[in-house]
Design an enzyme around this catalytic site. Structure first.
Site, PDB file in Angstrom:
ATOM      1  N   HIS A 161      33.815  30.915  38.014  1.00 30.36           N
ATOM      2  CA  HIS A 161      32.824  30.514  37.014  1.00 30.36           C
ATOM      3  C   HIS A 161      33.314  29.307  36.223  1.00 30.36           C
ATOM      4  O   HIS A 161      34.270  29.400  35.452  1.00 30.36           O
ATOM      5  CB  HIS A 161      32.551  31.666  36.058  1.00 30.36           C
ATOM      6  CG  HIS A 161      31.332  31.444  35.202  1.00 30.36           C
ATOM      7  ND1 HIS A 161      30.060  31.790  35.609  1.00 30.36           N
ATOM      8  CD2 HIS A 161      31.185  30.900  33.977  1.00 30.36           C
ATOM      9  CE1 HIS A 161      29.188  31.484  34.660  1.00 30.36           C
ATOM     10  NE2 HIS A 161      29.845  30.935  33.657  1.00 30.36           N
TER      11      HIS A 161
ATOM     12  N   HIS B 184      22.235  37.634  31.205  1.00 29.22           N
ATOM     13  CA  HIS B 184      23.201  36.937  30.357  1.00 29.22           C
ATOM     14  C   HIS B 184      23.288  37.751  29.069  1.00 29.22           C
ATOM     15  O   HIS B 184      23.515  38.958  29.123  1.00 29.22           O
ATOM     16  CB  HIS B 184      22.813  35.478  30.121  1.00 29.22           C
ATOM     17  CG  HIS B 184      23.925  34.683  29.515  1.00 29.22           C
ATOM     18  ND1 HIS B 184      23.937  34.306  28.193  1.00 29.22           N
ATOM     19  CD2 HIS B 184      25.094  34.240  30.033  1.00 29.22           C
ATOM     20  CE1 HIS B 184      25.060  33.656  27.927  1.00 29.22           C
ATOM     21  NE2 HIS B 184      25.780  33.594  29.032  1.00 29.22           N
TER      22      HIS B 184
ATOM     23  N   HIS C 228      33.208  36.481  35.815  1.00 29.41           N
ATOM     24  CA  HIS C 228      34.102  36.131  34.703  1.00 29.41           C
ATOM     25  C   HIS C 228      34.157  37.282  33.691  1.00 29.41           C
ATOM     26  O   HIS C 228      33.530  37.236  32.648  1.00 29.41           O
ATOM     27  CB  HIS C 228      33.699  34.799  34.055  1.00 29.41           C
ATOM     28  CG  HIS C 228      32.288  34.709  33.560  1.00 29.41           C
ATOM     29  ND1 HIS C 228      31.189  35.012  34.332  1.00 29.41           N
ATOM     30  CD2 HIS C 228      31.775  34.320  32.361  1.00 29.41           C
ATOM     31  CE1 HIS C 228      30.080  34.821  33.647  1.00 29.41           C
ATOM     32  NE2 HIS C 228      30.416  34.410  32.431  1.00 29.41           N
TER      33      HIS C 228
END
Length: 547
Positions: A119, A314, A379
């Site tokens: 990432h 997200h 990540h």
């Protein structure tokens, strides 16, 4: 007095006819036993010396024949458990020892390119600072202000990167009519996503002396794309697999100096050296299903444009899944029914399912049977060392092992140095490696990697200030006693293995004729007029059943 009959029996030779010719010679008969015994001792000494010399020669030969280059070759397809000949085993072990030493030399002193970062937010940084204007005279890919640029990538040991085409979540989960997760709130995100994909593709084209467009494991640079096949051989032991990986990765140097800068021209002109093409395999990942705007058709469109992983959320919930950090808490208690179908569609496409940012319930649900393919955490770090909701708890780490997935450790100080007695300001390179080591020891070195989040984080650990510092992780892992091949797995091979299996699952699902997921569109009533064959105009009505 010696019993002559008994004496003769003791020394009776194998050839009686010869003995008969000496019957009249007492001296010969009396001295023959001593001569025979003397000859036996001489023969024994000669035999022992011969064996010692032979063993010494074999030892010296094994030392001479087991240098790095030959050692690596000898290890290919060798299962140490099946080597029955002790001498062969010793030679293979000698070759393995020398190969390990040479591999470490290549990793440390030659900075052999092994890193695949899960990432990297360089595209988002370019959007914020340069408005995606990469042809502007103020933009210089070789010299950028934060964690990533061409000069530091060249100095590093990076071989591949997933560039994130991240865009921010909508400001609200509700549209102006109060509809939760309504299509209208995602219009801007979808537009910006396509802008970011376009940026990455143009960035690769503009810097093709370094960046290499990569959309499959078979396109990956160097020996890495080939090496993942070592994991896929039926019946291979772990030692056999490691030997195969060692041979594939270290059999040749793939760390060439592809270019040098023309400093007289501002460092912007590249001169090709070994090969006139890029060497840094460049993939794309999207960071949240809000980027598809409630349409699986858009998901397929992103895949066609080269996006190879999709994070399910997200920092906001969406109509498919819960985020770990949504301001209002979870919405679905995991995945929605539609979310489960989207995960399966990603499996069918060959798109990696990324579980960073999602809630722990989503992680468990995906890993406990929803996904048919291995998953990635692009990540995220270990919750046991830093109890942040963005990190992965131990029970889920064990599910990752069962799934054959990979957790790629984040460098963000907030996610690696938290909890009692810890503060983000004290984050260091060693703390990052603590997370790598913790995950590796708990579930195996095949299930951990690195996902820096460079250019997407406002602070970094001491010792990992930018991409040029990747080699320090390699050095620290070797210092802690990892084998060279385990270091290479952590630094990049593991994510390639996961990606390869994802591709294989996709091929299998397509072979089984699994149909694509379809968007559920409203069916509205309508009226319109058509002209018939006889010239008459007729009114046609349509509705739920069509026309």
């Amino acid at each position: 007095m010696v019993d002559e009959k008994k004496f003769n029996l003791d020394i009776e030779p194998a050839c009686p006819s010869i003995t008969a010719s000496f019957q009249g010679h007492n001296l010969q008969r009396n001295t023959r036993p001593r001569m025979n015994n003397g000859l036996k001792w001489v023969a024994l000494v000669i035999f022992v010396l011969f064996m010692l010399d032979n063993a010494l020669m074999r030892t010296l030969t094994s030392i001479q024949e087991c240098p790095y280059r030959n050692g690596i070759k000898a290890l290919q397809n060798v299962d140490m458990d099946s080597v029955n000949d002790r001498r062969n085993r010793k030679c293979v072990e000698a070759k393995q020892s020398v190969a390990e030493e040479e591999a470490r030399e290549m990793l440390v002193n030659e900075k052999m390119r092994t890193v695949i970062d899960g990432h990297n937010d360089l595209p988002y940084m370019i959007r914020l600072l340069y408005g995606n204007q990469i042809y502007d005279e103020n933009f210089d890919f070789m010299h950028l202000p934060y964690h990533v640029d061409g000069t530091r990538l060249q100095k590093s040991n990076v071989l591949g990167t997933f560039w994130s085409v991240f865009v921010e979540c909508p400001k609200s989960d509700f549209d102006e009519n109060g509809v939760e997760f309504g299509d209208a709130i995602y219009a801007e995100a979808v537009k910006e996503t396509f802008q970011q994909i376009d940026l990455v593709k143009r960035l690769i084209d503009q810097n093709d002396f370094m960046l290499l467009k990569t959309t499959s494991t078979s396109e990956f640079n160097g020996g890495h794309g080939d090496a993942v096949k070592c994991w896929l051989r039926a019946g291979a032991s772990q030692k056999d697999t490691d030997a195969c990986l060692l041979e594939k990765i270290f059999k040749r140097k793939h760390n060439p100096d592809y270019y040098k800068h023309d400093e007289e021209n501002g460092g912007k002109v590249a001169h090709f050296g070994v090969g006139a093409h890029g060497w840094l395999s460049s993939m794309m990942g999207a960071e949240g299903l809000h980027q598809i705007g409630n349409s699986v058709s858009n998901l397929r469109g992103l895949f066609e444009l080269g996006v190879r992983y999709m994070t399910l959320t997200h920092g906001c919930n969406n109509r498919y899944a819960d985020s770990a950090t949504a301001p209002g808490g979870p919405r679905w208690g995991g995945l929605s029914a539609e979310g489960r179908n989207v995960v399966r569609e990603m499996n069918r496409l060959g798109m990696l399912v990324d579980l960073s940012h999602v809630s722990a319930d989503v992680m468990r649900e995906v890993l406990q049977g929803v996904s048919k393919a291995p998953v990635m955490f692009s990540h995220s770090s270990a919750f046991a060392l830093c109890p942040h909701p963005r990190n992965v708890p131990d029970d889920i780490l064990r599910l990752v092992k069962q799934n054959d997935g990979v957790v790629m450790v984040n460098f963000y100080p907030q996610f690696i140095s938290c909890g009692p007695g810890k503060v983000p300001a004290n984050a260091t390179l060693e703390v990052v490696v603590d997370h790598i080591e913790y995950i590796g020891k708990l579930i195996g070195w095949e299930h951990v990697g690195i996902g820096s989040d460079f250019d997407g984080i406002e602070s970094v650990p001491t010792g990992l200030e930018d991409v040029s510092k990747y080699p320090e992780i390699t050095i620290e892992l070797l210092r802690r006693g990892l084998k060279a091949i385990d270091v290479v797995k952590v630094m990049g091979l593991n994510i390639l293995r996961v990606w390869k299996v994802v591709e294989m699952v996709s091929e299998e699902m397509k072979y089984e004729k699994v149909l694509p997921m379809e968007d559920r569109l409203p069916r509205n009533s309508f009226n319109f007029t058509v002209e018939g064959r006889n010239g008459n105009r007729d009114e046609v009505q349509g509705g739920e059943g069509g026309i």
